[in-house]
Design a protein around this motif. Structure first.
Motif, PDB file in Angstrom:
ATOM      1  N   MET A  80       0.847  -1.190   0.000  1.00 28.96           N
ATOM      2  CA  MET A  80       0.000   0.000   0.000  1.00 28.96           C
ATOM      3  C   MET A  80       0.885   1.243   0.000  1.00 28.96           C
ATOM      4  SD  MET A  80      -3.126  -1.033   2.568  1.00 28.96           S
ATOM      5  CE  MET A  80      -3.536   0.643   2.756  1.00 28.96           C
ATOM      6  N   ASN A  81       0.486   2.197  -0.768  1.00 26.02           N
ATOM      7  CA  ASN A  81       1.252   3.439  -0.840  1.00 26.02           C
ATOM      8  C   ASN A  81       0.662   4.539   0.038  1.00 26.02           C
ATOM      9  OD1 ASN A  81      -1.002   4.195  -2.244  1.00 26.02           O
ATOM     10  ND2 ASN A  81       0.005   4.364  -4.227  1.00 26.02           N
ATOM     11  N   GLY A  82      -0.424   4.252   0.725  1.00 27.77           N
ATOM     12  CA  GLY A  82      -1.013   5.233   1.630  1.00 27.77           C
ATOM     13  C   GLY A  82      -1.885   6.263   0.947  1.00 27.77           C
ATOM     14  N   LYS A  83      -2.138   6.110  -0.340  1.00 29.85           N
ATOM     15  CA  LYS A  83      -2.978   7.069  -1.055  1.00 29.85           C
ATOM     16  C   LYS A  83      -4.443   6.672  -0.935  1.00 29.85           C
ATOM     17  CE  LYS A  83       0.456   8.475  -4.407  1.00 29.85           C
ATOM     18  NZ  LYS A  83       0.817   8.555  -5.812  1.00 29.85           N
ATOM     19  N   GLN A  84      -5.273   7.656  -0.732  1.00 31.95           N
ATOM     20  CA  GLN A  84      -6.710   7.423  -0.636  1.00 31.95           C
ATOM     21  C   GLN A  84      -7.245   7.023  -2.006  1.00 31.95           C
ATOM     22  OE1 GLN A  84      -9.128  10.285   1.571  1.00 31.95           O
ATOM     23  NE2 GLN A  84     -10.480  10.379  -0.185  1.00 31.95           N
ATOM     24  N   LYS A  85      -8.004   5.910  -2.041  1.00 33.47           N
ATOM     25  CA  LYS A  85      -8.552   5.428  -3.303  1.00 33.47           C
ATOM     26  C   LYS A  85      -9.954   5.969  -3.552  1.00 33.47           C
ATOM     27  CE  LYS A  85      -7.733   1.407  -4.815  1.00 33.47           C
ATOM     28  NZ  LYS A  85      -7.688  -0.017  -5.069  1.00 33.47           N
ATOM     29  N   GLN A  86     -10.748   6.050  -2.496  1.00 32.60           N
ATOM     30  CA  GLN A  86     -12.141   6.455  -2.649  1.00 32.60           C
ATOM     31  C   GLN A  86     -12.610   7.046  -1.339  1.00 32.60           C
ATOM     32  OE1 GLN A  86     -13.783   6.076  -5.605  1.00 32.60           O
ATOM     33  NE2 GLN A  86     -15.501   7.201  -4.748  1.00 32.60           N
ATOM     34  N   SER A  87     -13.592   7.943  -1.412  1.00 30.42           N
ATOM     35  CA  SER A  87     -14.183   8.532  -0.211  1.00 30.42           C
ATOM     36  C   SER A  87     -15.694   8.570  -0.399  1.00 30.42           C
ATOM     37  CB  SER A  87     -13.627   9.948  -0.013  1.00 30.42           C
ATOM     38  OG  SER A  87     -14.185  10.529   1.128  1.00 30.42           O
ATOM     39  N   TYR A  88     -16.425   8.186   0.618  1.00 29.17           N
ATOM     40  CA  TYR A  88     -17.884   8.168   0.550  1.00 29.17           C
ATOM     41  C   TYR A  88     -18.426   9.092   1.633  1.00 29.17           C
ATOM     42  CZ  TYR A  88     -16.855   3.875  -1.994  1.00 29.17           C
ATOM     43  OH  TYR A  88     -16.357   2.957  -2.875  1.00 29.17           O
ATOM     44  N   LYS A  89     -19.093  10.150   1.217  1.00 23.68           N
ATOM     45  CA  LYS A  89     -19.613  11.117   2.183  1.00 23.68           C
ATOM     46  C   LYS A  89     -21.085  11.452   1.935  1.00 23.68           C
ATOM     47  CE  LYS A  89     -18.402  15.578   4.221  1.00 23.68           C
ATOM     48  NZ  LYS A  89     -17.423  16.674   4.231  1.00 23.68           N
ATOM     49  N   TYR A  90     -21.460  11.638   0.669  1.00 19.02           N
ATOM     50  CA  TYR A  90     -22.822  12.033   0.319  1.00 19.02           C
ATOM     51  C   TYR A  90     -23.435  11.055  -0.666  1.00 19.02           C
ATOM     52  CZ  TYR A  90     -21.342  16.498   2.273  1.00 19.02           C
ATOM     53  OH  TYR A  90     -20.860  17.465   3.099  1.00 19.02           O
ATOM     54  N   ASP A  91     -24.764  10.934  -0.633  1.00 21.50           N
ATOM     55  CA  ASP A  91     -25.453  10.112  -1.628  1.00 21.50           C
ATOM     56  C   ASP A  91     -25.721  10.952  -2.878  1.00 21.50           C
ATOM     57  OD1 ASP A  91     -27.725  11.695  -1.137  1.00 21.50           O
ATOM     58  OD2 ASP A  91     -28.790  10.120  -0.038  1.00 21.50           O
ATOM     59  N   LYS A  92     -26.435  10.382  -3.842  1.00 21.21           N
ATOM     60  CA  LYS A  92     -26.677  11.083  -5.104  1.00 21.21           C
ATOM     61  C   LYS A  92     -27.581  12.299  -4.946  1.00 21.21           C
ATOM     62  CE  LYS A  92     -30.267   7.790  -6.362  1.00 21.21           C
ATOM     63  NZ  LYS A  92     -30.617   6.686  -7.242  1.00 21.21           N
ATOM     64  N   HIS A  93     -28.260  12.410  -3.783  1.00 27.16           N
ATOM     65  CA  HIS A  93     -29.116  13.563  -3.502  1.00 27.16           C
ATOM     66  C   HIS A  93     -28.408  14.585  -2.622  1.00 27.16           C
ATOM     67  CE1 HIS A  93     -32.298  11.222  -5.303  1.00 27.16           C
ATOM     68  NE2 HIS A  93     -32.058  10.241  -4.450  1.00 27.16           N
ATOM     69  N   LYS A  94     -27.087  14.426  -2.481  1.00 31.77           N
ATOM     70  CA  LYS A  94     -26.243  15.315  -1.678  1.00 31.77           C
ATOM     71  C   LYS A  94     -26.589  15.271  -0.188  1.00 31.77           C
ATOM     72  CE  LYS A  94     -24.186  16.837  -5.357  1.00 31.77           C
ATOM     73  NZ  LYS A  94     -23.155  15.984  -5.829  1.00 31.77           N
ATOM     74  N   GLN A  95     -27.171  14.140   0.256  1.00 28.90           N
ATOM     75  CA  GLN A  95     -27.448  13.926   1.669  1.00 28.90           C
ATOM     76  C   GLN A  95     -26.281  13.158   2.285  1.00 28.90           C
ATOM     77  OE1 GLN A  95     -30.334  15.157   3.245  1.00 28.90           O
ATOM     78  NE2 GLN A  95     -30.432  16.197   1.262  1.00 28.90           N
ATOM     79  N   ARG A  96     -25.938  13.520   3.510  1.00 32.30           N
ATOM     80  CA  ARG A  96     -24.846  12.848   4.206  1.00 32.30           C
ATOM     81  C   ARG A  96     -25.190  11.366   4.378  1.00 32.30           C
ATOM     82  NH1 ARG A  96     -20.442  14.211   6.803  1.00 32.30           N
ATOM     83  NH2 ARG A  96     -20.782  16.443   6.679  1.00 32.30           N
ATOM     84  N   LEU A  97     -24.240  10.494   4.066  1.00 27.09           N
ATOM     85  CA  LEU A  97     -24.465   9.052   4.156  1.00 27.09           C
ATOM     86  C   LEU A  97     -24.463   8.537   5.589  1.00 27.09           C
ATOM     87  CD1 LEU A  97     -22.198   7.845   1.216  1.00 27.09           C
ATOM     88  CD2 LEU A  97     -24.686   7.612   1.368  1.00 27.09           C
ATOM     89  N   PHE A  98     -23.565   9.056   6.426  1.00 22.68           N
ATOM     90  CA  PHE A  98     -23.369   8.503   7.763  1.00 22.68           C
ATOM     91  C   PHE A  98     -23.315   9.599   8.817  1.00 22.68           C
ATOM     92  CE2 PHE A  98     -20.684   6.146   4.687  1.00 22.68           C
ATOM     93  CZ  PHE A  98     -21.461   5.010   4.597  1.00 22.68           C
TER      94      PHE A  98
END
Length: 153
Positions: free
Chosen positions: A1-19
């Motif tokens: 692992m190179n320590g680089k972020q691969k993906q980030s999940y924060k909002y759904d398709k309606h721009k609502q916070r996921l968690f």
């Protein structure tokens, strides 16, 4: 692992916070991401399932037969069986919720009558047995337990 972020999940398709508070994360054979999300109050939560693109596939907020009135769904751990079923511990209700990979309730069992109270942690061993780690219900007591359950679905 190179320590680089691969993906980030924060909002759904309606721009609502996921968690709100993602407390546990696992994945299934379809590479879906299953998250126990705590809702502000420590006694309330839900399971949120995302596909790899970050889209919500389904959510689960408890079973009305177990989680009604002041008996909020209080998930603490989650495991996936070899056939893709989802098992969620519901600590304050002494229950195990078993869901299909699509989020349908297969069974929801209050385990108190079998001596399994306050189920906090789950694991499935190489023999397919479900291990349930249980809190004693009181921080001062020292009688936490592990139970092994043979599953048949």
């Amino acid at each position: 692992m190179n320590g680089k972020q691969k993906q980030s999940y924060k909002y759904d398709k309606h721009k609502q916070r996921l968690f709100i508070i993602p407390a546990r994360i696992t994945s299934n054979v379809n590479n879906d991401i299953l998250v126990i999300d705590r809702i502000y109050d420590d006694d309330d939560g839900r399971v949120v399932v995302l596909d790899r693109e970050g889209q919500v596939k389904w959510t689960y907020q408890g079973n009305p037969q177990v989680n009604s009135g002041d008996k909020l769904f209080n998930p603490t751990d989650i495991v996936i069986t070899s056939v893709g079923h989802v098992i969620v511990s519901d600590v304050n209700n002494h229950a195990l919720h078993v869901l299909s990979g699509e989020g349908d309730v297969l069974t929801c069992k209050v385990m108190e009558d079998q001596g399994i109270i306050f189920p906090m942690s789950l694991d499935i061993d190489t023999k397919g047995q479900l291990w349930v780690g249980c809190h004693s219900g009181d921080d001062q007591r020292k009688d936490a337990k592990l139970h092994v359950i043979k599953m048949s679905f």
